[in-house]
Design a protein around this motif. Structure first.
Motif, PDB file in Angstrom:
ATOM      1  N   THR A 274     -36.229 -40.515  20.443  1.00  0.00           N
ATOM      2  CA  THR A 274     -35.017 -41.072  21.046  1.00  0.00           C
ATOM      3  C   THR A 274     -34.904 -40.630  22.512  1.00  0.00           C
ATOM      4  N   PRO A 275     -34.226 -41.421  23.321  1.00  0.00           N
ATOM      5  CA  PRO A 275     -34.103 -41.074  24.744  1.00  0.00           C
ATOM      6  C   PRO A 275     -33.518 -39.685  24.986  1.00  0.00           C
ATOM      7  N   LEU A 276     -32.534 -39.268  24.191  1.00  0.00           N
ATOM      8  CA  LEU A 276     -31.939 -37.952  24.401  1.00  0.00           C
ATOM      9  C   LEU A 276     -32.966 -36.847  24.195  1.00  0.00           C
ATOM     10  N   ILE A 277     -33.673 -36.887  23.095  1.00  0.00           N
ATOM     11  CA  ILE A 277     -34.638 -35.821  22.786  1.00  0.00           C
ATOM     12  C   ILE A 277     -35.777 -35.838  23.804  1.00  0.00           C
ATOM     13  N   GLN A 278     -36.143 -36.997  24.275  1.00  0.00           N
ATOM     14  CA  GLN A 278     -37.222 -37.087  25.263  1.00  0.00           C
ATOM     15  C   GLN A 278     -36.846 -36.464  26.609  1.00  0.00           C
ATOM     16  N   THR A 279     -35.560 -36.194  26.846  1.00  0.00           N
ATOM     17  CA  THR A 279     -35.156 -35.535  28.083  1.00  0.00           C
ATOM     18  C   THR A 279     -35.407 -34.029  28.028  1.00  0.00           C
ATOM     19  N   TYR A 280     -35.674 -33.481  26.828  1.00  0.00           N
ATOM     20  CA  TYR A 280     -35.924 -32.048  26.671  1.00  0.00           C
ATOM     21  C   TYR A 280     -37.348 -31.717  27.119  1.00  0.00           C
ATOM     22  N   ASP A 281     -37.605 -30.445  27.354  1.00  0.00           N
ATOM     23  CA  ASP A 281     -38.955 -30.032  27.744  1.00  0.00           C
ATOM     24  C   ASP A 281     -39.909 -30.223  26.560  1.00  0.00           C
ATOM     25  N   ALA A 282     -41.206 -30.282  26.860  1.00  0.00           N
ATOM     26  CA  ALA A 282     -42.220 -30.595  25.851  1.00  0.00           C
ATOM     27  C   ALA A 282     -42.203 -29.612  24.685  1.00  0.00           C
ATOM     28  N   GLY A 283     -41.976 -28.335  24.967  1.00  0.00           N
ATOM     29  CA  GLY A 283     -41.942 -27.337  23.896  1.00  0.00           C
ATOM     30  C   GLY A 283     -40.807 -27.574  22.926  1.00  0.00           C
ATOM     31  N   THR A 284     -39.654 -27.937  23.436  1.00  0.00           N
ATOM     32  CA  THR A 284     -38.497 -28.211  22.584  1.00  0.00           C
ATOM     33  C   THR A 284     -38.748 -29.450  21.730  1.00  0.00           C
ATOM     34  N   VAL A 285     -39.365 -30.469  22.321  1.00  0.00           N
ATOM     35  CA  VAL A 285     -39.679 -31.689  21.568  1.00  0.00           C
ATOM     36  C   VAL A 285     -40.648 -31.361  20.437  1.00  0.00           C
ATOM     37  N   LEU A 286     -41.640 -30.516  20.698  1.00  0.00           N
ATOM     38  CA  LEU A 286     -42.594 -30.132  19.643  1.00  0.00           C
ATOM     39  C   LEU A 286     -41.898 -29.388  18.505  1.00  0.00           C
ATOM     40  N   ILE A 287     -40.975 -28.499  18.847  1.00  0.00           N
ATOM     41  CA  ILE A 287     -40.213 -27.792  17.809  1.00  0.00           C
ATOM     42  C   ILE A 287     -39.385 -28.780  17.005  1.00  0.00           C
ATOM     43  N   TYR A 288     -38.763 -29.728  17.679  1.00  0.00           N
ATOM     44  CA  TYR A 288     -37.962 -30.763  17.020  1.00  0.00           C
ATOM     45  C   TYR A 288     -38.832 -31.566  16.053  1.00  0.00           C
ATOM     46  N   GLN A 289     -40.025 -31.975  16.516  1.00  0.00           N
ATOM     47  CA  GLN A 289     -40.953 -32.729  15.664  1.00  0.00           C
ATOM     48  C   GLN A 289     -41.360 -31.908  14.441  1.00  0.00           C
ATOM     49  N   ALA A 290     -41.633 -30.626  14.661  1.00  0.00           N
ATOM     50  CA  ALA A 290     -42.051 -29.761  13.552  1.00  0.00           C
ATOM     51  C   ALA A 290     -40.930 -29.614  12.525  1.00  0.00           C
ATOM     52  N   ASN A 291     -39.705 -29.499  12.989  1.00  0.00           N
ATOM     53  CA  ASN A 291     -38.568 -29.378  12.061  1.00  0.00           C
ATOM     54  C   ASN A 291     -38.360 -30.652  11.259  1.00  0.00           C
ATOM     55  N   ILE A 292     -38.534 -31.794  11.894  1.00  0.00           N
ATOM     56  CA  ILE A 292     -38.430 -33.069  11.171  1.00  0.00           C
ATOM     57  C   ILE A 292     -39.519 -33.150  10.104  1.00  0.00           C
ATOM     58  N   ALA A 293     -40.745 -32.801  10.477  1.00  0.00           N
ATOM     59  CA  ALA A 293     -41.862 -32.851   9.528  1.00  0.00           C
ATOM     60  C   ALA A 293     -41.623 -31.898   8.356  1.00  0.00           C
ATOM     61  N   LEU A 294     -41.126 -30.707   8.652  1.00  0.00           N
ATOM     62  CA  LEU A 294     -40.853 -29.733   7.592  1.00  0.00           C
ATOM     63  C   LEU A 294     -39.771 -30.251   6.643  1.00  0.00           C
ATOM     64  N   TRP A 295     -38.689 -30.760   7.204  1.00  0.00           N
ATOM     65  CA  TRP A 295     -37.606 -31.302   6.363  1.00  0.00           C
ATOM     66  C   TRP A 295     -38.133 -32.438   5.490  1.00  0.00           C
ATOM     67  N   ASN A 296     -38.868 -33.371   6.094  1.00  0.00           N
ATOM     68  CA  ASN A 296     -39.353 -34.525   5.340  1.00  0.00           C
ATOM     69  C   ASN A 296     -40.311 -34.109   4.235  1.00  0.00           C
ATOM     70  N   THR A 297     -41.146 -33.118   4.501  1.00  0.00           N
ATOM     71  CA  THR A 297     -42.071 -32.616   3.476  1.00  0.00           C
ATOM     72  C   THR A 297     -41.304 -31.980   2.318  1.00  0.00           C
ATOM     73  N   ARG A 298     -40.319 -31.170   2.665  1.00  0.00           N
ATOM     74  CA  ARG A 298     -39.522 -30.505   1.619  1.00  0.00           C
ATOM     75  C   ARG A 298     -38.691 -31.507   0.820  1.00  0.00           C
ATOM     76  N   LEU A 299     -38.158 -32.519   1.495  1.00  0.00           N
ATOM     77  CA  LEU A 299     -37.381 -33.533   0.787  1.00  0.00           C
ATOM     78  C   LEU A 299     -38.262 -34.301  -0.191  1.00  0.00           C
ATOM     79  N   ALA A 300     -39.455 -34.696   0.252  1.00  0.00           N
ATOM     80  CA  ALA A 300     -40.373 -35.429  -0.634  1.00  0.00           C
ATOM     81  C   ALA A 300     -40.730 -34.579  -1.856  1.00  0.00           C
TER      82      ALA A 300
END
Length: 86
Positions: A25-51
């Motif tokens: 999303t445009p908002l998250i893309q305004t963050y620095d690359a490290g923050t975006v990577l952490i955000y992506q990792a948290n989404i992946a972790l949540w989705n894995t645990r939910l599945a």
């Protein structure tokens, strides 16, 4: 009261939706690359645990059925269709 709860349990079809790639999303893309990577990792972790949780529901609640809808893959496919692969 117990009859109502039992009725809901037998009539409802629980549907679980995972988190779409909100890191794009445009908002998250305004963050620095490290923050975006952490955000992506948290989404992946949540989705894995939910599945994994969804797979355990029939064991936890015998006789129950669930539906799992992968919004992450759907949004990724639509995004790639519109903008081309990343």
């Amino acid at each position: 009261e117990m009859r109502l709860v039992t009725g809901v349990q037998t009539c409802a079809l629980p549907i679980f939706l995972n988190v779409p790639p909100t890191d794009q999303t445009p908002l998250i893309q305004t963050y620095d690359a490290g923050t975006v990577l952490i955000y992506q990792a948290n989404i992946a972790l949540w989705n894995t645990r939910l599945a994994a949780f969804v797979q355990t529901v029939p064991t936890l609640f015998p006789g129950s059925t669930t539906t799992f809808f992968d919004t992450h893959s759907l949004f990724t496919s639509v995004s790639q269709f519109i903008t081309g692969p990343r």
